[in-house]
Scaffold this motif. Structure first.
Motif, PDB file in Angstrom:
ATOM      1  N   PRO A 197       0.835  -1.211   0.000  1.00 30.45           N
ATOM      2  CA  PRO A 197       0.000   0.000   0.000  1.00 30.45           C
ATOM      3  C   PRO A 197       0.863   1.252   0.000  1.00 30.45           C
ATOM      4  CG  PRO A 197       0.154  -0.874   2.214  1.00 30.45           C
ATOM      5  CD  PRO A 197       0.883  -1.856   1.323  1.00 30.45           C
ATOM      6  N   ALA A 198       0.236   2.406  -0.008  1.00 30.21           N
ATOM      7  CA  ALA A 198       0.974   3.660   0.143  1.00 30.21           C
ATOM      8  C   ALA A 198       1.612   3.677   1.527  1.00 30.21           C
ATOM      9  CB  ALA A 198       0.034   4.849  -0.043  1.00 30.21           C
ATOM     10  N   LEU A 199       2.890   4.054   1.584  1.00 33.16           N
ATOM     11  CA  LEU A 199       3.646   3.949   2.835  1.00 33.16           C
ATOM     12  C   LEU A 199       4.444   5.218   3.096  1.00 33.16           C
ATOM     13  CD1 LEU A 199       5.175   0.383   2.307  1.00 33.16           C
ATOM     14  CD2 LEU A 199       3.304   0.948   3.869  1.00 33.16           C
ATOM     15  N   GLN A 200       4.682   5.466   4.369  1.00 31.05           N
ATOM     16  CA  GLN A 200       5.691   6.420   4.806  1.00 31.05           C
ATOM     17  C   GLN A 200       6.833   5.600   5.385  1.00 31.05           C
ATOM     18  OE1 GLN A 200       3.894   9.191   7.535  1.00 31.05           O
ATOM     19  NE2 GLN A 200       2.786  10.290   5.914  1.00 31.05           N
ATOM     20  N   VAL A 201       8.014   5.704   4.774  1.00 34.29           N
ATOM     21  CA  VAL A 201       9.120   4.796   5.054  1.00 34.29           C
ATOM     22  C   VAL A 201      10.279   5.567   5.664  1.00 34.29           C
ATOM     23  CG1 VAL A 201      10.672   3.060   4.062  1.00 34.29           C
ATOM     24  CG2 VAL A 201       8.400   3.411   3.075  1.00 34.29           C
ATOM     25  N   VAL A 202      10.957   4.924   6.603  1.00 36.59           N
ATOM     26  CA  VAL A 202      12.209   5.435   7.164  1.00 36.59           C
ATOM     27  C   VAL A 202      13.279   4.388   6.894  1.00 36.59           C
ATOM     28  CG1 VAL A 202      13.446   6.151   9.229  1.00 36.59           C
ATOM     29  CG2 VAL A 202      11.034   6.756   8.954  1.00 36.59           C
TER      30      VAL A 202
END
Length: 284
Positions: free
Chosen positions: A63-68
């Motif tokens: 899915p759409a993600l916010q990644v670090v």
């Protein structure tokens, strides 16, 4: 990581019925449990199906993600390649400083799915002036990079879940759901005999192929899901492939720190949720 929002009524209906857009025979799916000690079987099935298919697609579908993500690289590199694609937005780039603290580093732009370093003071009218990491650090922090520099990149990636991917995870989640909540109207569960146990916390599920004993795993045992898997991962890879160019050599080592799903707000309901996932590992 969850491919679908388990609190979305459309997702819950699809898991119970087995098909997106089909109404189940009862209304018990509509609201998640209100008792914090009660297990949400539907959410558990979606989470397990998503984890299984994420592994079997080598992380290419998500899915759409916010990644670090953390990187260890030489000062001469001029680009970073994120582990997850497609890259939509760079949230921030940070360089490790004294005491392990991070300092925000400007001058990172998205270009061709990569993160490129630019000299903001020398941008030509026809395009960017590319810079190395060492030059970028020197321009902004007035110091040179060490032999190995540690960076932390936060970025957004777009969803790669197509309609066929959504149906695949719904089909698998439906079968996992039936193992915990049998239903006469839905028929018997189609999961292979390698499903080992059912517990209150969830399902223990072996994803090996029960029909190909002499071949490695890589299937779920559900024909409709396995056909889709072969179309997106025909070689049964376990990790996404990467392409290196002369200005981005392999010595760049990356480590996924964490990713958070970003589901769009519901239009017909006030129910919305974001789930969190953390994963660690180093990919060279």
């Amino acid at each position: 990581m969850m491919w679908l929002d388990a609190l979305d009524p459309r997702t819950r209906s699809a898991v119970v019925s087995g098909f997106w857009g089909r109404l189940p025979h009862s209304e018990h799916f509509a609201q998640p449990p209100t008792d914090p000690d009660e297990i949400d079987v539907i959410a558990d099935a979606v989470a397990q199906a998503s984890d299984i298919l994420t592994e079997l697609t080598a992380g290419a579908v998500h899915p759409a993600l916010q990644v670090v993500e953390d990187y260890v690289c030489y000062p001469t590199v001029s680009r970073l390649t994120p582990s997850l694609q497609p890259l939509r937005r760079i949230v921030g780039l940070y360089v490790a400083g004294p005491g392990g603290l991070s300092t925000h580093l400007a001058g990172a732009v998205e270009h061709g799915g990569n993160v490129r370093f630019v000299d903001a003071d020398a941008v030509a009218p026809e395009g960017y002036a590319w810079a190395t990491l060492d030059a970028l650090v020197y321009l902004q922090l007035q110091c040179r990079c060490p032999d190995l520099q540690r960076l932390r990149l936060a970025y957004d990636v777009g969803s790669t879940i197509t309609a066929s991917a959504r149906q695949a995870v719904v089909s698998l989640a439906h079968e996992l759901y039936l193992r915990v909540s049998p239903c006469d109207d839905c028929g018997s569960c189609r999961l292979p005999l390698r499903t080992t146990s059912v517990t209150r916390e969830g399902i223990s599920y072996d994803v090996g192929d029960p029909l190909s004993i002499d071949q490695p795993g890589g299937t779920t045992g559900l024909p409709d899901v396995d056909i889709w898997l072969r179309s997106v991962n025909p070689r049964r890879s376990r990790q996404a492939s990467a392409v290196y160019t002369p200005d981005a050599p392999p010595p760049v080592v990356r480590s996924l720190v964490g990713a958070r799903e970003v589901f769009p707000p519901l239009l017909m309901s006030s129910v919305a949720a974001t789930a969190t996932m953390s994963a660690t590992g180093v990919v060279a």
